[in-house]
Structure formats: C-alpha cells, structure tokens
Design a protein around this motif. Structure first.
Motif, PDB file in Angstrom:
ATOM      1  N   ALA A  38       6.032  -2.580   4.990  1.00  0.00           N
ATOM      2  CA  ALA A  38       4.620  -2.967   4.958  1.00  0.00           C
ATOM      3  C   ALA A  38       3.855  -2.073   3.986  1.00  0.00           C
ATOM      4  O   ALA A  38       2.978  -2.540   3.252  1.00  0.00           O
ATOM      5  CB  ALA A  38       4.019  -2.882   6.362  1.00  0.00           C
ATOM      6  N   VAL A  39       4.209  -0.784   3.961  1.00  0.00           N
ATOM      7  CA  VAL A  39       3.583   0.136   3.003  1.00  0.00           C
ATOM      8  C   VAL A  39       3.944  -0.293   1.585  1.00  0.00           C
ATOM      9  O   VAL A  39       3.092  -0.366   0.697  1.00  0.00           O
ATOM     10  CB  VAL A  39       4.044   1.587   3.263  1.00  0.00           C
ATOM     11  CG1 VAL A  39       3.600   2.498   2.128  1.00  0.00           C
ATOM     12  CG2 VAL A  39       3.515   2.087   4.594  1.00  0.00           C
ATOM     13  N   TRP A  40       5.235  -0.603   1.386  1.00  0.00           N
ATOM     14  CA  TRP A  40       5.697  -1.057   0.064  1.00  0.00           C
ATOM     15  C   TRP A  40       4.876  -2.257  -0.400  1.00  0.00           C
ATOM     16  O   TRP A  40       4.481  -2.357  -1.547  1.00  0.00           O
ATOM     17  CB  TRP A  40       7.182  -1.426   0.163  1.00  0.00           C
ATOM     18  CG  TRP A  40       7.741  -2.083  -1.059  1.00  0.00           C
ATOM     19  CD1 TRP A  40       8.141  -1.462  -2.199  1.00  0.00           C
ATOM     20  CD2 TRP A  40       7.938  -3.474  -1.262  1.00  0.00           C
ATOM     21  NE1 TRP A  40       8.585  -2.392  -3.104  1.00  0.00           N
ATOM     22  CE2 TRP A  40       8.475  -3.639  -2.562  1.00  0.00           C
ATOM     23  CE3 TRP A  40       7.726  -4.622  -0.497  1.00  0.00           C
ATOM     24  CZ2 TRP A  40       8.788  -4.882  -3.094  1.00  0.00           C
ATOM     25  CZ3 TRP A  40       8.041  -5.867  -1.024  1.00  0.00           C
ATOM     26  CH2 TRP A  40       8.569  -5.982  -2.304  1.00  0.00           C
ATOM     27  N   GLN A  41       4.610  -3.159   0.534  1.00  0.00           N
ATOM     28  CA  GLN A  41       3.931  -4.389   0.164  1.00  0.00           C
ATOM     29  C   GLN A  41       2.443  -4.182  -0.113  1.00  0.00           C
ATOM     30  O   GLN A  41       1.893  -4.774  -1.026  1.00  0.00           O
ATOM     31  CB  GLN A  41       4.112  -5.422   1.285  1.00  0.00           C
ATOM     32  CG  GLN A  41       3.362  -6.706   1.027  1.00  0.00           C
ATOM     33  CD  GLN A  41       4.037  -7.895   1.676  1.00  0.00           C
ATOM     34  OE1 GLN A  41       5.092  -7.782   2.273  1.00  0.00           O
ATOM     35  NE2 GLN A  41       3.433  -9.045   1.564  1.00  0.00           N
ATOM     36  N   MET A  42       1.781  -3.349   0.681  1.00  0.00           N
ATOM     37  CA  MET A  42       0.328  -3.278   0.597  1.00  0.00           C
ATOM     38  C   MET A  42      -0.202  -2.078  -0.171  1.00  0.00           C
ATOM     39  O   MET A  42      -1.404  -1.977  -0.392  1.00  0.00           O
ATOM     40  CB  MET A  42      -0.278  -3.293   2.004  1.00  0.00           C
ATOM     41  CG  MET A  42      -0.049  -4.587   2.776  1.00  0.00           C
ATOM     42  SD  MET A  42      -0.576  -6.082   1.902  1.00  0.00           S
ATOM     43  CE  MET A  42      -2.351  -5.902   2.007  1.00  0.00           C
ATOM     44  N   SER A  43       0.664  -1.130  -0.590  1.00  0.00           N
ATOM     45  CA  SER A  43       0.134   0.043  -1.283  1.00  0.00           C
ATOM     46  C   SER A  43      -0.384  -0.338  -2.674  1.00  0.00           C
ATOM     47  O   SER A  43      -1.323   0.285  -3.176  1.00  0.00           O
ATOM     48  CB  SER A  43       1.181   1.147  -1.362  1.00  0.00           C
ATOM     49  OG  SER A  43       2.340   0.663  -1.980  1.00  0.00           O
ATOM     50  N   GLY A  44       0.181  -1.367  -3.291  1.00  0.00           N
ATOM     51  CA  GLY A  44      -0.316  -1.810  -4.588  1.00  0.00           C
ATOM     52  C   GLY A  44      -1.739  -2.322  -4.485  1.00  0.00           C
ATOM     53  O   GLY A  44      -2.584  -2.059  -5.350  1.00  0.00           O
ATOM     54  N   TYR A  45      -1.986  -3.008  -3.396  1.00  0.00           N
ATOM     55  CA  TYR A  45      -3.330  -3.528  -3.144  1.00  0.00           C
ATOM     56  C   TYR A  45      -4.309  -2.374  -2.956  1.00  0.00           C
ATOM     57  O   TYR A  45      -5.412  -2.378  -3.514  1.00  0.00           O
ATOM     58  CB  TYR A  45      -3.287  -4.425  -1.917  1.00  0.00           C
ATOM     59  CG  TYR A  45      -4.622  -4.906  -1.436  1.00  0.00           C
ATOM     60  CD1 TYR A  45      -5.388  -5.775  -2.199  1.00  0.00           C
ATOM     61  CD2 TYR A  45      -5.117  -4.489  -0.203  1.00  0.00           C
ATOM     62  CE1 TYR A  45      -6.610  -6.217  -1.751  1.00  0.00           C
ATOM     63  CE2 TYR A  45      -6.334  -4.926   0.261  1.00  0.00           C
ATOM     64  CZ  TYR A  45      -7.086  -5.795  -0.514  1.00  0.00           C
ATOM     65  OH  TYR A  45      -8.293  -6.221  -0.065  1.00  0.00           O
ATOM     66  N   THR A  46      -3.882  -1.374  -2.171  1.00  0.00           N
ATOM     67  CA  THR A  46      -4.725  -0.204  -1.959  1.00  0.00           C
ATOM     68  C   THR A  46      -4.979   0.502  -3.288  1.00  0.00           C
ATOM     69  O   THR A  46      -6.087   0.979  -3.554  1.00  0.00           O
ATOM     70  CB  THR A  46      -4.048   0.769  -0.969  1.00  0.00           C
ATOM     71  OG1 THR A  46      -3.394   0.020   0.039  1.00  0.00           O
ATOM     72  CG2 THR A  46      -5.047   1.697  -0.347  1.00  0.00           C
ATOM     73  N   MET A  47      -3.937   0.542  -4.129  1.00  0.00           N
ATOM     74  CA  MET A  47      -4.087   1.134  -5.455  1.00  0.00           C
ATOM     75  C   MET A  47      -5.173   0.419  -6.247  1.00  0.00           C
ATOM     76  O   MET A  47      -6.027   1.056  -6.868  1.00  0.00           O
ATOM     77  CB  MET A  47      -2.762   1.046  -6.217  1.00  0.00           C
ATOM     78  CG  MET A  47      -2.837   1.485  -7.653  1.00  0.00           C
ATOM     79  SD  MET A  47      -1.586   0.671  -8.666  1.00  0.00           S
ATOM     80  CE  MET A  47      -2.251  -0.991  -8.790  1.00  0.00           C
ATOM     81  N   ALA A  48      -5.157  -0.929  -6.187  1.00  0.00           N
ATOM     82  CA  ALA A  48      -6.158  -1.697  -6.923  1.00  0.00           C
ATOM     83  C   ALA A  48      -7.560  -1.356  -6.434  1.00  0.00           C
ATOM     84  O   ALA A  48      -8.505  -1.196  -7.235  1.00  0.00           O
ATOM     85  CB  ALA A  48      -5.881  -3.188  -6.778  1.00  0.00           C
TER      86      ALA A  48
END
Lengths: 313, 433
Positions: free
Chosen positions: A186-196
């Motif tokens: 879940a971290v792998w999937q959503m950390s990019g979004y958090t980065m944005a």
C-alpha cells in the motif's frame, strides 16, 4: 493564491440576490438535479437504511427490522474478532500513513532539487497509483510469498541469493505484525501520490524565503526544518486525511494478498463475511456504521477547518 | 467556447459516464465463465440462467460436459452460465444473497445439499419443492435413501443432487512414504507416528494445508476421527454438547495435527496445497475428493503419483457433501429451469458431469466403465459406509452457524488456545440458533 482570487471575483455575483433566479440558474439546478437525487438516494438514503439495520435483529436471508437498540454495537465491543480488526487497522494505518509521508516527502525533496528528466521520474513514481489495489495485491502476494525452506520464492529468494538471509521472513504470516507486511504494498502504491502532493507544496514555497534563510547562515537541513516544513504543513494534514481514510477502508488489498483469514482481518472484511457468508445483517450493518463514524471523525474536523479557512480569506 | 457551453459539455459528459457505469455493472454481474450472458431479459422460455461457483479446474469442465448434454436434449434453450469465482463458493453465495433480496433470482442455482440449502433458502422461502419432478422421473428409485432426508424439509424435496463428494480423504505421496518406510496410517495414533517420522527425516511440514477454509476442512475430518460417527452427528442434532470432554479431546487432536502443517498455509489455495504433495514437499494432504479431479487434470497417475485412504480414524465412514441444483421460486424461466433440472438428475447428465469433475453420481445406476480407479472405490464406499455430513461444505450446519465457527477457528489459528476455542464454539451454537 489562485483559489483566493477566484473567490474574490465570485463574491459580487453571489451577493446580488436579485439575479439569483435567472434562467441560467434554473438550467444549472436542472443539470445538477439528477446527481443530487442519486447522491441523496444512494449515499445518504443508504446510510440511513444501514443505520436502521444496525439496530435491528436481522439475521438470515429475509429482512427483520425488529428494534434491538444498540445490542449489535455492544456485542461488537466484546467480540474478540472485532478487537483484532481494530488492532490490525491501527497497525496498518500507522505503517501506511507514516510510510507514505516519509517516502513521499523524501522523493519530493529529491525531485525538487532540480534533477534531470524530472518529468520522467515524477511519472515513474506516480504510476503505481494508476493500478488497482487488487492488482497490487496479486503481484505482491507472489513477491511476499511466505514459504520457507526449499520453496523460498519472491523477495525471500532474492534476499537468500544475495546472502541477506536475516531478511528472509514470513511476511503477512508473521504473528500480530503480519498486517504491517500488507501495508508495504500500500505504501508502494500511494507514496507516489503523496510525493505529488508534497512536490506541489514545495513548489509553492517562494525561493526568496529559502535564499533569505541561506543568507542568514542556515544550513540546508535547517532551511527545510525551519522554513519549508512549517510552510507545507497543510499539505501534510491533507495527506494524512486522504491516506488515513484509505487505510480505514482497506479491503481489496488484503483479500487479494491473503484471502479471508482472521489473522489479517479488518472491519471491512468482517463486515463482508459476517453479512454475506453468515447472514448476520444486523451485525454487518453495525460494523458499517462504526467504519463510517471512524472515517467521519477523521474527515469532518478537516472539512470544518478548511471551510473556516476559506471563509476567513 | 463560452463558460456556458463548457458547463453543458461537462454535464453531458457526466450523464454519459453514469449511463456507461450502469451498463458496466450489468455486464460484470452476469458474465463470468465461458458463455457470454447478455443482460437479464424478462420472460421467454428460450433461456435458462444457472448460477454456480464452478469456474475452474474439474468443476468447470464437469459443468461444461453437462451443458453439452443439455444442448443436445434441449437445443432451443440458451444456457446462461452465471458462474462466480471464489474459494468454496463464498463469493458466489454473497452475490446470490443480494440477488435474492433484490427479487432477481437466477432460474436455478447450485447449493450444497443439507443445512446450507434448508437453513438458508428453504427457511427464507426462496425455492420450490421438486417432488413432482422426482415422481415424474422416477429418481426416488435410483438415488440413495440416505440422501433424500438431507435435501428435504417437511416431506418436500428441494434440490436435485448431481454428485457425491467425500470430504474425509487423505491424499498421499506414495514415493515419499515408500522412501521413508511409512505405511498409510489407519488410526490417528498411526498418523501422528508417521508425521513424527517424516519430521525426524527432515520434512518441515509433512501435512500440507492451504487457506483458512481448508483448515476447517482439516478440523472436521480430525474431529470425526476423534469422536466417531455418533459423536459427530450428535454435535449437530443437539445430543452431544459442545462443551463435553469428547470435544476437548477432538480439538486437542486437531491442535496437534496443525503442528505438522506448512507455515505458509494462509497464502496457498487448496490446489497449491495439493501440489505440495505431488512435488514431494509434503507427504499428506487432507482434502475432499475433488483433489482427484485436479490431479488427473495435471496428468497424474493414481496410485503412482498420488495415493489415497480415508482420513486416519475414519475408515468405514463416508463424510459426504453433495452439489445440487434448485428451482427458484418465481423463476423467470420456470419451464426451461425444469428442463435443466431434468438433465441434471438424468443418468446421461450425471455420467457426463461426474467422471470429469471427479465425483461419483448421486444416482446408484452410474455406468461404472466411465469412472477411474479412485471414483470406483468411492462408489463402493458410498454403498457400504456409514454416511455422515460435512461442516465446511454445508451439510450439517447452516451458513450462520458455519460462519461463527469460522470466526472462532480463525482466532484459534492465531492463539492456539484450545479452551478458548471450545468456549467460542459453544457460543457459536447459541449465536446462530
């Protein structure tokens, strides 16, 4: 800034009440009406219906609306399986939210440093978000295969081949903390979004402020800690809210990775199995209401805060 | 574009999305498996919608074989295969439950004979009695006597059983057993001795197990071995108390058996667990005899690549389950549904379905030349053994009771506290009563 100025230009029209019922407004209402009705029925109507079922004795295929007060809720309070659900949700939320915030901020700072081909990396980190949790779950189920001994596979096999034997572990099969392993995809999937989110926040910090701090002799670390971080605190808050409500509702990822097992149970899964496998509709609805309230506790103060801020500007 | 035009454009776009979403929902709920089901049309005798959870392996192949028979006998009726995937049918039953509540029943659906049907669908008045069909087709003369009471309620027969499966089967790897000089265990004590010997020989987990429902399957066979037929039956008809010492002993045996299972059980399907035995990573697997269909699909040779025996301690007992088809009350295509059920109960239909699925016909007049080595032995046992029902597969307990037991079992797999497990099982009986 853009929002604030749009707000200001919009104000005069809003105040001129005389024009309110123009033809255009009627058209507007007409266009919005279908979705308004749909939302009233399918969201608020069903919330009301679920609340009604949650205080009923409904058990079995046919509806039974006999009022039993808060019986279903008090039963949940002493339900051992529900206790595990709450514990799993807490562990999952902490690992997932902290993981995403840490990784997201780190990636955002690196990209913000003016890396070459920034657009490429930005897309690269954002892509996992385009995948559904089910797909992520299936892939990570293979990667995190907990088999030991001769049947090592996935990440464990990589660790073994690299001589990192101490890293070989049973992933989601770990007692108590197994749910933390499920949070990793879940971290792998959503950390990019958090980065944005963070990247947008960082870009909004004027370079002049950083320059000023540097001129005053602040180290790069101090620039981030004392100048940048306080300025992007609203981004962190938004990210916590968005990630937090995702983690409270998590269901598909766990089902895809580990199927239905009490060790990795969360309220959403318990709600589903008890309702549709066991036909305990009253209990299932009670879990649904508990979930709704816990998400509301997170979201409503945020909405209230945002709305108040908007009206202050 | 002016602002107004943009606004209208967006609104139209939104409306289209809504329409698309509605269509999308329809197609996902009705298409799965081989046949392409169109959206639900009302009326007309030219199609029959049959709901099942047979989407893979020998199960789907068996259903296809029976559909082929149906296509010959009733060429005018389109068969709509509404199969929903998901272990042991739990997903499918969830979909079925919501369709029944919405008054949108399929014409016929698959259900495990026994309390799963009676406790859920008969109690909710969702299916029609089929006595007329049994009389008309003469099925009472060809179907086992012991089966009829289990699929009946108040003298009404509610489903057409197409097959008999056996739950208490121990699958073995003959090579591993021979290499270690171990005989196929006949009693629970022999079983523990064999498991200990294999462990001592360096096999981490001599007994293969899969995800949580397969551990319930393991539990019911071990409990049967420990308690015997009378004890086991008594648990479900109320004559044996769940807090008795016999239950404690049975649960302790189950707890001990779990000590020999693989650590990654929760990540494996029943097929994966069966594969461990074929590969020699485990020596034993306790699974229903649908495993035999799976092994044969892989091209495995009976008694060479895999062996079988009753679960230790259950020789002479046939813990059965039966897949059966029902007739929905207010079936949209009632005549076509009856035509389907006629084929499902016919000799031709059952002899097409069962050899492929890896089960024996519910009828006693099956053509013995069609069945393989394992199935012939099962047919003989079915005729001579004492018959008891399966818990995991819906014969002895209704869905509510079973799901409470499943929760208790899940907690037990975490803490392995036998006393707490027994308390939870007592509570499960009251909660679902």
């Amino acid at each position: 800034m853009a929002v604030a100025s749009a707000e200001k230009t919009a104000r005069p029209t809003r105040k001129s009440r005389g024009n309110f019922f123009t033809l255009q407004h009627w058209w507007g209402i007409l266009w919005v009406l279908p979705s308004l009705i749909a939302v009233m029925v399918f969201v608020y109507g069903f919330i009301g219906w679920t609340a009604r079922v949650s205080v009923s004795a409904w058990k079995g295929l046919l509806a039974d609306y006999t009022y039993v007060g808060f019986q279903n809720f008090t039963d949940l309070a002493s339900d051992q399986r529900f206790a595990i659900d709450v514990q799993n949700t807490a562990i999952f939320t902490v690992v997932f939210v902290l993981g995403c915030l840490g990784l997201g901020l780190g990636l955002a700072i690196l990209l913000d440093k003016g890396i070459r081909a920034e657009g490429f990396y930005r897309s690269l980190f954002l892509f996992p978000m385009a995948i559904s949790f089910i797909v992520t779950g299936v892939v990570w189920r293979w990667l995190m295969n907990p088999a030991q001994g001769d049947r090592l596979s996935g990440l464990n096999l990589v660790f073994d081949k690299l001589g990192l034997d101490f890293l070989v572990n049973s992933w989601h099969g770990t007692p108590t903390w197994g749910i933390a392993a499920v949070a990793i995809p879940a971290v792998w999937q959503m950390s990019g979004y958090t980065m944005a989110l963070y990247l947008a926040g960082l870009r909004a910090v004027p370079e002049s402020l950083r320059e000023a701090a540097r001129v005053d002799g602040a180290s790069e670390l101090q620039v981030y800690r004392k100048v940048v971080m306080p300025l992007i605190r609203p981004v962190t808050l938004s990210a916590i809210i968005i990630l937090g409500h995702i983690s409270l509702k998590v269901f598909d990822l766990i089902i895809a990775m580990a199927g239905k097992q009490v060790a990795l149970d969360v309220p959403a899964i318990y709600m589903w199995t008890t309702t549709f496998d066991g036909f305990f509709f009253g209990r299932g609805a009670a879990i649904g209401i508990v979930l709704l309230l816990s998400v509301a506790v997170l979201v409503i103060p945020y909405l209230w805060y945002t709305l108040r801020q908007e009206s202050d500007t | 574009m002016t602002a107004k035009k943009v606004f209208r454009f967006v609104a139209v776009l939104l409306a289209l999305t809504l329409v698309a979403a509605a269509c999308g929902d329809d197609s996902t709920s009705t298409t799965d498996g081989d046949s392409t089901a169109t959206t639900l049309s009302s009326g007309g005798a030219d199609e029959v919608e049959v709901f099942s959870w047979w989407t893979g392996g020998g199960e789907a192949a068996g259903l296809d074989a029976m559909i082929a028979v149906f296509a010959n006998t009733d060429p005018d009726i389109t068969f709509v295969n509404s199969a929903v995937a998901g272990g042991a049918g739990t997903n499918a039953r969830a979909v079925l439950a919501s369709r029944l509540q919405a008054n949108d029943p399929p014409d016929s659906w698959q259900g495990h004979a026994g309390q799963e049907l009676i406790g859920t669908y008969v109690a909710a008045d969702q299916i029609e009695p089929l006595n007329f069909l049994y009389d008309q087709e003469g099925w009472l003369d060809v179907m086992p006597e012991t089966l009829i009471p289990l699929i009946s309620d108040g003298g009404n027969i509610y489903s057409v059983p197409v097959n008999i499966h056996r739950a208490n089967v121990l699958w073995t790897n003959p090579t591993v057993l021979a290499d270690n000089g171990i005989d196929v265990p006949a009693t629970l004590d022999d079983f523990f001795a064999a498991l200990d010997a294999l462990k001592a020989a360096g096999m981490d987990a001599p007994l293969a197990m899969g995800e949580q429902w397969t551990s319930m399957h393991l539990m019911e066979t071990i409990m049967l071995a420990s308690m015997g037929a009378d004890g086991w039956n008594g648990l479900w008809d109320g004559s044996v108390s769940w807090d008795s010492a016999d239950v404690t002993a049975a649960l302790e045996a189950f707890d001990k058996v779990l000590g020999y299972t693989n650590s990654d059980a929760s990540a494996l399907s029943w097929q994966d667990a069966g594969q461990l035995v074929l590969d020699g990573d485990a020596a034993f697997n306790i699974m229903g005899d649908w495993a035999e269909g799976f092994y044969r699909e892989l091209g495995m040779e009976p008694n060479v690549d895999f062996g079988w025996a009753p679960v230790p301690g259950t020789a002479g007992l046939f813990q059965f389950l039966s897949d059966s088809f029902v007739l929905a009350k207010n079936a949209p295509h009632r005549d076509a549904a009856i035509a389907w059920l006629t084929v499902a109960g016919s000799l031709e239909g059952q002899d097409a379905f069962n050899p492929v699925k890896g089960s024996i016909p519910a009828r006693s007049d099956g053509d013995r030349s069609l069945y393989g080595e394992y199935l012939l032995s099962a047919m003989d046992d079915w005729a001579s053994d004492t018959v008891v029902g399966s818990l995991t597969h819906g014969v002895v307990a209704n869905d509510s009771w079973k799901s409470e037991i499943d929760s208790a079992l899940g907690l037990f797999l975490l803490d392995r506290d036998v006393a707490a497990f027994q308390t939870a099982l007592v509570a499960a009986q009251t909660a679902s009563g």
